[in-house]
Motif scaffolding. Structure first.
Motif, PDB file in Angstrom:
ATOM      1  N   ILE A   1      -2.819 -13.009   0.606  1.00 45.30           N
ATOM      2  CA  ILE A   1      -2.270 -13.382   1.632  1.00 45.30           C
ATOM      3  C   ILE A   1      -2.108 -14.639   2.097  1.00 45.30           C
ATOM      4  O   ILE A   1      -0.862 -15.028   2.335  1.00 45.30           O
ATOM      5  CB  ILE A   1      -3.068 -12.462   3.011  1.00 45.30           C
ATOM      6  CG1 ILE A   1      -3.092 -10.952   2.958  1.00 45.30           C
ATOM      7  CG2 ILE A   1      -2.753 -13.148   4.350  1.00 45.30           C
ATOM      8  CD1 ILE A   1      -3.929 -10.110   4.092  1.00 45.30           C
ATOM      9  N   GLN A   2      -2.989 -15.439   1.545  1.00 49.11           N
ATOM     10  CA  GLN A   2      -2.973 -17.057   1.835  1.00 49.11           C
ATOM     11  C   GLN A   2      -1.912 -17.437   0.688  1.00 49.11           C
ATOM     12  O   GLN A   2      -1.031 -18.157   1.336  1.00 49.11           O
ATOM     13  CB  GLN A   2      -4.279 -17.513   1.330  1.00 49.11           C
ATOM     14  CG  GLN A   2      -4.099 -19.207   1.488  1.00 49.11           C
ATOM     15  CD  GLN A   2      -5.542 -19.608   0.999  1.00 49.11           C
ATOM     16  OE1 GLN A   2      -6.673 -19.229   1.293  1.00 49.11           O
ATOM     17  NE2 GLN A   2      -5.485 -20.829   0.703  1.00 49.11           N
TER      18      GLN A   2
ATOM     19  N   PHE B   1      -0.700  -5.227  -4.168  1.00 44.74           N
ATOM     20  CA  PHE B   1      -0.104  -6.458  -4.046  1.00 44.74           C
ATOM     21  C   PHE B   1       0.129  -6.499  -2.644  1.00 44.74           C
ATOM     22  O   PHE B   1       0.090  -5.713  -1.651  1.00 44.74           O
ATOM     23  CB  PHE B   1       1.387  -6.324  -4.602  1.00 44.74           C
ATOM     24  CG  PHE B   1       1.519  -6.608  -6.091  1.00 44.74           C
ATOM     25  CD1 PHE B   1       1.859  -7.968  -6.489  1.00 44.74           C
ATOM     26  CD2 PHE B   1       1.086  -5.394  -7.064  1.00 44.74           C
ATOM     27  CE1 PHE B   1       1.882  -8.187  -7.778  1.00 44.74           C
ATOM     28  CE2 PHE B   1       1.339  -6.087  -8.228  1.00 44.74           C
ATOM     29  CZ  PHE B   1       1.475  -7.138  -8.836  1.00 44.74           C
ATOM     30  N   VAL B   2       0.459  -7.744  -1.917  1.00 45.53           N
ATOM     31  CA  VAL B   2       0.910  -8.201  -0.978  1.00 45.53           C
ATOM     32  C   VAL B   2       2.264  -8.690  -0.993  1.00 45.53           C
ATOM     33  O   VAL B   2       2.658  -9.346  -1.908  1.00 45.53           O
ATOM     34  CB  VAL B   2      -0.044  -9.383  -0.162  1.00 45.53           C
ATOM     35  CG1 VAL B   2       0.400  -9.983   0.894  1.00 45.53           C
ATOM     36  CG2 VAL B   2      -1.417  -8.955   0.077  1.00 45.53           C
ATOM     37  N   ASN B   3       3.254  -8.148  -0.191  1.00 45.01           N
ATOM     38  CA  ASN B   3       4.626  -8.480  -0.295  1.00 45.01           C
ATOM     39  C   ASN B   3       5.255  -8.838   0.984  1.00 45.01           C
ATOM     40  O   ASN B   3       4.741  -8.462   2.054  1.00 45.01           O
ATOM     41  CB  ASN B   3       5.243  -7.000  -0.869  1.00 45.01           C
ATOM     42  CG  ASN B   3       4.951  -6.643  -2.196  1.00 45.01           C
ATOM     43  OD1 ASN B   3       4.028  -5.663  -2.356  1.00 45.01           O
ATOM     44  ND2 ASN B   3       5.251  -7.082  -3.174  1.00 45.01           N
ATOM     45  N   ALA B   4       6.449  -9.610   0.636  1.00 46.82           N
ATOM     46  CA  ALA B   4       7.232  -9.786   2.039  1.00 46.82           C
ATOM     47  C   ALA B   4       8.672 -10.307   1.394  1.00 46.82           C
ATOM     48  O   ALA B   4       8.729 -10.305   0.360  1.00 46.82           O
ATOM     49  CB  ALA B   4       6.614 -11.147   2.626  1.00 46.82           C
TER      50      ALA B   4
ATOM     51  N   ILE C   1       0.335  -4.908   6.978  1.00 44.36           N
ATOM     52  CA  ILE C   1      -0.714  -5.636   7.020  1.00 44.36           C
ATOM     53  C   ILE C   1      -1.054  -5.996   8.407  1.00 44.36           C
ATOM     54  O   ILE C   1      -0.263  -6.944   8.678  1.00 44.36           O
ATOM     55  CB  ILE C   1      -1.050  -6.577   5.819  1.00 44.36           C
ATOM     56  CG1 ILE C   1      -0.764  -5.889   4.396  1.00 44.36           C
ATOM     57  CG2 ILE C   1      -2.283  -7.267   5.975  1.00 44.36           C
ATOM     58  CD1 ILE C   1      -0.991  -6.712   3.440  1.00 44.36           C
ATOM     59  N   SER C   2      -1.979  -5.802   8.811  1.00 41.49           N
ATOM     60  CA  SER C   2      -2.433  -6.379  10.334  1.00 41.49           C
ATOM     61  C   SER C   2      -3.129  -7.667  10.104  1.00 41.49           C
ATOM     62  O   SER C   2      -4.281  -7.579   9.205  1.00 41.49           O
ATOM     63  CB  SER C   2      -2.915  -5.310  11.170  1.00 41.49           C
ATOM     64  OG  SER C   2      -3.608  -6.171  12.360  1.00 41.49           O
TER      65      SER C   2
ATOM     66  N   GLN D   1       1.403  -4.293   2.213  1.00 39.78           N
ATOM     67  CA  GLN D   1       0.457  -3.774   1.063  1.00 39.78           C
ATOM     68  C   GLN D   1       0.962  -2.710   0.246  1.00 39.78           C
ATOM     69  O   GLN D   1       1.687  -1.651   0.671  1.00 39.78           O
ATOM     70  CB  GLN D   1      -0.965  -3.526   1.310  1.00 39.78           C
ATOM     71  CG  GLN D   1      -2.058  -3.135   0.375  1.00 39.78           C
ATOM     72  CD  GLN D   1      -3.266  -2.818   0.657  1.00 39.78           C
ATOM     73  OE1 GLN D   1      -3.696  -3.016   1.721  1.00 39.78           O
ATOM     74  NE2 GLN D   1      -4.031  -2.483  -0.264  1.00 39.78           N
ATOM     75  N   SER D   2       1.308  -2.762  -1.313  1.00 35.78           N
ATOM     76  CA  SER D   2       1.723  -1.688  -2.019  1.00 35.78           C
ATOM     77  C   SER D   2       0.995  -1.666  -3.153  1.00 35.78           C
ATOM     78  O   SER D   2       0.227  -2.594  -3.663  1.00 35.78           O
ATOM     79  CB  SER D   2       3.174  -2.140  -2.407  1.00 35.78           C
ATOM     80  OG  SER D   2       3.346  -3.165  -3.085  1.00 35.78           O
TER      81      SER D   2
END
Length: 168
Positions: free
Chosen positions: A22-23, A60-63, A164-165, A48-49
């Motif tokens: 996330i960071q 993973f964290v995705n955007a 993700i909250s 999140q996936s």
């Protein structure tokens, strides 16, 4: 000679599953906003996936971000690779865990391929972790050669992805 450069619109996918993902993504948002001759227009929520291909690794964290830029696709790609390097990205094998992955998804309505770069990104239309955040910030997006974002998201119905909250 005309000194006014045309703005191009581009979309970039972000992914991380190592060293505080996330960071990593939040720092990358800031770094993308500071690319020369480029403006960050919009960023998606974080998602999140599960990993694809190589399953024995963290989720993973995705955007996705939307930018406008005066840079060419290759200049922008070079800037993305430099940001990955700042984050310690190591390319050991396909689908390996990573601190930060930045993929140039779309650049205007360009379709292009050379040894370094393929636009649109060649697998983006098959991946919910790209399509869902892209749809969030560009609901009318059309992927050249593949169709509307809504059709493509619907085709990925079986891929698990969740928002993700960050509130706590």
């Amino acid at each position: 000679m005309n000194s006014k450069k045309k703005w191009s619109e581009a979309f970039i996918a972000l992914g991380s599953n190592l060293e505080k993902p996330i960071q990593q993504i939040q720092e990358a948002f800031e770094e993308l906003a500071h690319i020369p001759e480029t403006q960050l227009i919009k960023q998606s929520s974080l998602y999140q996936s599960a990993p694809i291909g190589r399953l024995n690794q963290p989720d993973f964290v995705n955007a996705v971000v939307r930018i406008k830029t005066h840079l060419t696709p290759h200049e922008l790609f070079d800037e993305l690779m430099a940001i990955e390097q700042i984050h310690g990205r190591v390319r050991e094998s396909l689908n390996a865990p990573r601190t930060l992955d930045l993929d140039l998804l779309l650049y205007d309505i360009l379709t292009f391929q050379d040894k370094q770069l393929i636009i649109p990104h060649p697998r983006m239309f098959q991946r919910a972790f790209v399509l869902v955040p892209l749809q969030e910030i560009a609901p009318d997006c059309f992927i050249p050669g593949h169709g509307s974002i809504s059709q493509l998201v619907a085709a990925c119905f079986d891929q698990k992805i969740q928002s993700i909250s960050l509130e706590n």
